[in-house]
Design a protein around this motif. Structure first.
Motif, PDB file in Angstrom:
ATOM      1  N   ILE A 337       0.857  -1.205   0.000  1.00 34.97           N
ATOM      2  CA  ILE A 337       0.000   0.000   0.000  1.00 34.97           C
ATOM      3  C   ILE A 337       0.890   1.252   0.000  1.00 34.97           C
ATOM      4  O   ILE A 337       0.679   2.190  -0.778  1.00 34.97           O
ATOM      5  N   MET A 338       1.918   1.237   0.860  1.00 40.04           N
ATOM      6  CA  MET A 338       2.780   2.428   0.979  1.00 40.04           C
ATOM      7  C   MET A 338       3.486   2.699  -0.340  1.00 40.04           C
ATOM      8  O   MET A 338       3.545   3.833  -0.807  1.00 40.04           O
ATOM      9  N   GLU A 339       4.025   1.629  -0.945  1.00 44.57           N
ATOM     10  CA  GLU A 339       4.700   1.812  -2.226  1.00 44.57           C
ATOM     11  C   GLU A 339       3.693   2.218  -3.297  1.00 44.57           C
ATOM     12  O   GLU A 339       3.992   3.061  -4.156  1.00 44.57           O
ATOM     13  N   GLY A 340       2.485   1.648  -3.232  1.00 43.92           N
ATOM     14  CA  GLY A 340       1.432   1.970  -4.197  1.00 43.92           C
ATOM     15  C   GLY A 340       1.076   3.451  -4.160  1.00 43.92           C
ATOM     16  O   GLY A 340       0.807   4.053  -5.212  1.00 43.92           O
ATOM     17  N   ILE A 341       1.084   4.040  -2.973  1.00 42.93           N
ATOM     18  CA  ILE A 341       0.781   5.487  -2.853  1.00 42.93           C
ATOM     19  C   ILE A 341       1.840   6.286  -3.617  1.00 42.93           C
ATOM     20  O   ILE A 341       1.524   7.201  -4.375  1.00 42.93           O
ATOM     21  N   LEU A 342       3.107   5.898  -3.463  1.00 50.02           N
ATOM     22  CA  LEU A 342       4.189   6.607  -4.170  1.00 50.02           C
ATOM     23  C   LEU A 342       4.118   6.365  -5.678  1.00 50.02           C
ATOM     24  O   LEU A 342       4.249   7.293  -6.478  1.00 50.02           O
ATOM     25  N   ILE A 343       3.893   5.106  -6.076  1.00 48.06           N
ATOM     26  CA  ILE A 343       3.860   4.773  -7.509  1.00 48.06           C
ATOM     27  C   ILE A 343       2.697   5.496  -8.191  1.00 48.06           C
ATOM     28  O   ILE A 343       2.853   6.052  -9.283  1.00 48.06           O
ATOM     29  N   SER A 344       1.533   5.499  -7.542  1.00 47.01           N
ATOM     30  CA  SER A 344       0.372   6.176  -8.144  1.00 47.01           C
ATOM     31  C   SER A 344       0.682   7.652  -8.397  1.00 47.01           C
ATOM     32  O   SER A 344       0.360   8.190  -9.451  1.00 47.01           O
ATOM     33  N   SER A 345       1.363   8.292  -7.422  1.00 48.23           N
ATOM     34  CA  SER A 345       1.672   9.716  -7.595  1.00 48.23           C
ATOM     35  C   SER A 345       2.716   9.921  -8.692  1.00 48.23           C
ATOM     36  O   SER A 345       2.634  10.863  -9.464  1.00 48.23           O
ATOM     37  N   GLU A 346       3.691   8.995  -8.785  1.00 49.71           N
ATOM     38  CA  GLU A 346       4.724   9.135  -9.835  1.00 49.71           C
ATOM     39  C   GLU A 346       4.136   8.948 -11.224  1.00 49.71           C
ATOM     40  O   GLU A 346       4.493   9.629 -12.174  1.00 49.71           O
ATOM     41  N   LYS A 347       3.227   7.960 -11.360  1.00 50.12           N
ATOM     42  CA  LYS A 347       2.705   7.613 -12.691  1.00 50.12           C
ATOM     43  C   LYS A 347       1.406   8.322 -13.020  1.00 50.12           C
ATOM     44  O   LYS A 347       0.865   8.119 -14.112  1.00 50.12           O
ATOM     45  N   SER A 348       0.863   9.104 -12.075  1.00 43.87           N
ATOM     46  CA  SER A 348      -0.455   9.732 -12.252  1.00 43.87           C
ATOM     47  C   SER A 348      -1.487   8.715 -12.720  1.00 43.87           C
ATOM     48  O   SER A 348      -2.214   8.942 -13.691  1.00 43.87           O
ATOM     49  N   SER A 349      -1.494   7.551 -12.060  1.00 43.92           N
ATOM     50  CA  SER A 349      -2.471   6.530 -12.440  1.00 43.92           C
ATOM     51  C   SER A 349      -2.900   5.740 -11.208  1.00 43.92           C
ATOM     52  O   SER A 349      -2.253   5.805 -10.162  1.00 43.92           O
ATOM     53  N   ILE A 350      -3.990   4.991 -11.363  1.00 38.78           N
ATOM     54  CA  ILE A 350      -4.495   4.191 -10.236  1.00 38.78           C
ATOM     55  C   ILE A 350      -3.560   3.002 -10.028  1.00 38.78           C
ATOM     56  O   ILE A 350      -3.186   2.319 -10.993  1.00 38.78           O
ATOM     57  N   TYR A 351      -3.148   2.762  -8.778  1.00 32.06           N
ATOM     58  CA  TYR A 351      -2.331   1.579  -8.464  1.00 32.06           C
ATOM     59  C   TYR A 351      -3.263   0.465  -8.011  1.00 32.06           C
ATOM     60  O   TYR A 351      -4.035   0.629  -7.061  1.00 32.06           O
ATOM     61  N   LYS A 352      -3.186  -0.693  -8.672  1.00 31.98           N
ATOM     62  CA  LYS A 352      -4.022  -1.843  -8.302  1.00 31.98           C
ATOM     63  C   LYS A 352      -3.205  -2.802  -7.456  1.00 31.98           C
ATOM     64  O   LYS A 352      -2.156  -3.290  -7.888  1.00 31.98           O
ATOM     65  N   MET A 353      -3.674  -3.091  -6.260  1.00 35.86           N
ATOM     66  CA  MET A 353      -2.944  -3.945  -5.321  1.00 35.86           C
ATOM     67  C   MET A 353      -2.895  -5.391  -5.822  1.00 35.86           C
ATOM     68  O   MET A 353      -3.837  -5.878  -6.447  1.00 35.86           O
ATOM     69  N   THR A 354      -1.770  -6.059  -5.520  1.00 39.60           N
ATOM     70  CA  THR A 354      -1.632  -7.471  -5.899  1.00 39.60           C
ATOM     71  C   THR A 354      -1.721  -8.391  -4.678  1.00 39.60           C
ATOM     72  O   THR A 354      -1.851  -9.592  -4.817  1.00 39.60           O
ATOM     73  N   THR A 355      -1.575  -7.817  -3.467  1.00 41.03           N
ATOM     74  CA  THR A 355      -1.666  -8.646  -2.254  1.00 41.03           C
ATOM     75  C   THR A 355      -2.950  -8.305  -1.502  1.00 41.03           C
ATOM     76  O   THR A 355      -3.552  -7.253  -1.722  1.00 41.03           O
ATOM     77  N   SER A 356      -3.314  -9.192  -0.613  1.00 38.56           N
ATOM     78  CA  SER A 356      -4.421  -8.911   0.303  1.00 38.56           C
ATOM     79  C   SER A 356      -4.094  -9.626   1.608  1.00 38.56           C
ATOM     80  O   SER A 356      -3.177 -10.447   1.653  1.00 38.56           O
ATOM     81  N   CYS A 357      -4.800  -9.289   2.665  1.00 38.73           N
ATOM     82  CA  CYS A 357      -4.597 -10.045   3.907  1.00 38.73           C
ATOM     83  C   CYS A 357      -5.876 -10.024   4.725  1.00 38.73           C
ATOM     84  O   CYS A 357      -6.721  -9.151   4.544  1.00 38.73           O
ATOM     85  N   GLU A 358      -5.985 -11.013   5.584  1.00 44.30           N
ATOM     86  CA  GLU A 358      -7.124 -11.066   6.504  1.00 44.30           C
ATOM     87  C   GLU A 358      -6.938  -9.964   7.546  1.00 44.30           C
ATOM     88  O   GLU A 358      -5.798  -9.631   7.872  1.00 44.30           O
ATOM     89  N   LYS A 359      -8.041  -9.469   8.110  1.00 40.79           N
ATOM     90  CA  LYS A 359      -7.901  -8.599   9.279  1.00 40.79           C
ATOM     91  C   LYS A 359      -7.241  -9.424  10.381  1.00 40.79           C
ATOM     92  O   LYS A 359      -7.635 -10.581  10.588  1.00 40.79           O
ATOM     93  N   PRO A 360      -6.254  -8.848  11.106  1.00 41.89           N
ATOM     94  CA  PRO A 360      -5.675  -9.620  12.209  1.00 41.89           C
ATOM     95  C   PRO A 360      -6.762  -9.983  13.219  1.00 41.89           C
ATOM     96  O   PRO A 360      -7.721  -9.229  13.380  1.00 41.89           O
ATOM     97  N   GLU A 361      -6.600 -11.135  13.871  1.00 42.83           N
ATOM     98  CA  GLU A 361      -7.607 -11.584  14.835  1.00 42.83           C
ATOM     99  C   GLU A 361      -7.770 -10.548  15.957  1.00 42.83           C
ATOM    100  O   GLU A 361      -6.773  -9.974  16.416  1.00 42.83           O
TER     101      GLU A 361
END
Ligand SMILES: NC(=O)c1ccc[n+]([C@@H]2O[C@H](COP(=O)([O-])OP(=O)(O)OC[C@H]3O[C@@H](n4cnc5c(N)ncnc54)[C@H](O)[C@@H]3O)[C@@H](O)[C@H]2O)c1
Length: 374
Positions: A337-361
Motif C-alpha cells: 500500500i505504501m509503495e502503491g501510494i508513491l507509484i500512483s503519484s509518480e505515474k499519475s495513475s491508479i495503483y491496483k494492489m496485488t496482495t491482500s490479507c485477513e484482518k488480524p484476529e
C-alpha cells in the motif's frame, strides 16, 4: 523465548525495557554495526554484547529483534532467517515491495515467523474501535479520512537523515501506523490514487548533536490520495512533513449509522469517540483497558505506550503454531500500500494492489492480561 536485539539506537530502550510489560520473552544479547553503541546498551540493560555474526549464530536466541534503520531491514531479516531464527522487525518491513516479497518467500521456505511493527493497532483504541465496527454499532463503514501532518523529524531525532530518503518519508515512516490501523479495522486495500509534492529540497537539522547540518530530501514530503478498500470503503489521506500546524483529527470513519474518531495510531490509547447518526459525540472510555492506561511521559503528558505486544503475541503464536497478529501477510500488504501510494503519484495513475490479507484476529482483554507481567 530469548531475544537478541540488532540495532541499539533511539527506539531500542523501549524494547530493552519491554520485559517489564510482557512475560513471555527476555532480551539476552545485543549487537550493532557500531560495536561501541552495542557495548554501551549491553552494559546499561545488563545483557550480553555480541558481534552481529555471533548473535545470529547464538543457539540460545530464538528471535532476532531488528531495530536497525529501514535500509538495513531486508539484510538483517534475511540473515536472521538464514540462521534458522524467527525475526521481529521495526517498521517498515523493508524499503520496497520487492524486498518485502523476498523476505516473505524465505520466511515461507524456512517455515519461520517474521513479525513486524507497528503493533500499536493492538492497543486499547484500535481494539475497541474494531469491536465497535464489528458489532455494526455505526453501521457499515463507507468513508473515512486520515491526516498526519507535521514539520518533519529534523527537530528531534539525533540522526534524522534516513527520514528523508527512499524507504522513509511521511508514508513509510508514520503513515505505516495509520494504514496498519485501517487494515485492522477495514481489511485489505484494493486500489490507490495519489499525488505527491516536496516543499523543500533541503532540510537543516536543528536537533543535537548535528545541529546546522544539511539533509538532501530524496523522497516526497507530502502525499495526498485515496485508499479504496476491498469492502468499498474510501479513505482520503493527507500525509505531510511540510505543515507547521493544523486542526485535523488523526482518523475518522463514517458509517451508515454514525461516525467514529480514532486517536493517533502511533499510541495505544487516546480519545476514541463515536456518534449515532447526527447525535452528539460520545467519548468511549478506553483508559482502563489493559493496553490503554496512560503509562509514559510524552512531552504534553502521559500517553499509553505498550510497544512489544506484537512481539509477545508472536512468541505466543509460535508456541501455539497459529498466525501472529503482526504477521508477515499484514506487513507485506501494508508495504505494498505504501509503495502503491508513491507509484500512483509518480505515474499519475491508479495503483491496483496485488496482495491482500485477513484482518488480524481481534485481541481480547483476557489474552492481553495473560501476556502482561503483573
Ligand atoms: N525512534 C523512534 O521513536 C522510532 C519509533 C518507532 C519505530 N522506529 C523504527 O525503529 C527503527 C530504528 O529507528 P531508530 O530511531 O532507533 O534509529 P537509530 O538510527 O537511532 O538507530 C538504528 C541503529 O541501527 C544500527 N544499524 C544501522 N545499520 C545497521 C546494520 N546494517 N547492522 C546492524 N546495526 C545497524 C545503527 O548503528 C543504530 O545504532 C527504524 O526502522 C524506525 O522506523 C523508531
Amino acid at each position: 523465548m530469548n531475544i537478541g536485539i540488532i540495532g541499539c539506537g533511539n527506539i531500542s530502550p523501549t524494547y530493552f525495557n519491554s520485559y517489564k510489560l510482557y512475560n513471555n520473552f527476555k532480551v539476552i544479547a545485543c549487537a550493532d554495526i557500531k560495536e561501541d553503541v552495542a557495548k554501551k546498551s549491553a552494559s546499561e540493560f545488563n545483557v550480553t554484547f555480541q558481534t552481529i555474526d555471533d548473535l545470529l549464530t547464538n543457539t540460545d536466541i530464538d528471535i532476532v529483534l531488528n531495530l536497525t534503520i529501514p535500509s538495513a531491514h531486508k539484510e538483517i531479516i534475511l540473515k536472521t532467517l538464514e540462521s534458522g531464527k524467527h525475526s521481529f522487525s521495526e517498521k517498515p518491513l523493508a524499503m520496497n515491495f520487492e524486498e518485502g516479497k523476498k523476505i516473505y518467500q524465505l520466511a515461507k521456505e524456512k517455515n519461520l515467523y517474521v513479525g513486524c511493527a507497528p503493533d500499536t493497532f493492538l492497543g486499547a483504541a484500535g481494539q475497541k474501535a474494531r469491536e465497535i465496527i464489528d458489532s455494526q454499532k455505526i453501521g457499515n463503514i463507507v468513508l473515512g479520512t486520515f491526516n498526519l501532518m507535521s514539520h518533519g523529524m529534523e527537530h528531534w531525532h539525533p540522526n534524522p537523515d534516513f527520514f528523508f530518503k527512499s524507504g522513509a518519508g511521511p508514508i513509510f515512516d508514520v503513515g505505516v501506523y495509520y494504514i496498519t490501523q485501517l487494515v485492522n479495522l477495514l481489511g485489505s486495500v484494493e486500489s490507490i490514487i495519489s499525488v505527491s509534492g516536496t516543499a523543500s529540497e533541503e532540510r537543516i537539522i536543528t536537533s543535537e548533536p548535528r545541529k546546522g547540518e544539511k539533509i538532501i530530501v530524496e523522497t516526497p514530503t507530502t502525499l495526498l490520495g485515496v485508499l479504496n478498500f476491498v469492502n468499498k470503503t474510501k479513505v482520503q489521506l493527507f500525509a505531510s512533513w511540510d505543515v507547521w500546524k493544523h486542526q485535523h483529527t488523526a482518523i475518522e470513519l463514517y458509517g451508515l449509522d454514525g461516525s467514529m474518531v480514532i486517536p493517533d495510531p502511533n499510541y495505544f490509547g487516546g480519545k476514541l469517540k463515536i456518534s449515532a447518526k447526527d447525535s452528539d459525540w460520545e467519548l468511549i472510555d478506553i483508559n482502563n483497558m489493559a493496553l490503554g492506561v496512560p503509562n509514559k511521559e510524552d512531552g504534553d503528558g502521559l500517553v499509553a505506550n505498550y510497544r512489544g505486544i506484537g512481539l509477545a503475541d508472536m512468541v505466543n503464536s509460535i508456541k501455539e503454531r497459529k498466525k501472529a497478529r503482526c504477521s508477515i501477510d499484514l506487513a507485506l500488504h501494508v508495504l505494498e500500500i505504501m509503495e502503491g501510494i508513491l507509484i500512483s503519484s509518480e505515474k499519475s495513475s491508479i495503483y491496483k494492489m496485488t496482495t491482500s490479507c485477513e484482518k488480524p484476529e481481534y485481541l481480547s482483554e483476557e489474552e492481553v492480561k495473560n501476556l502482561r507481567t503483573n
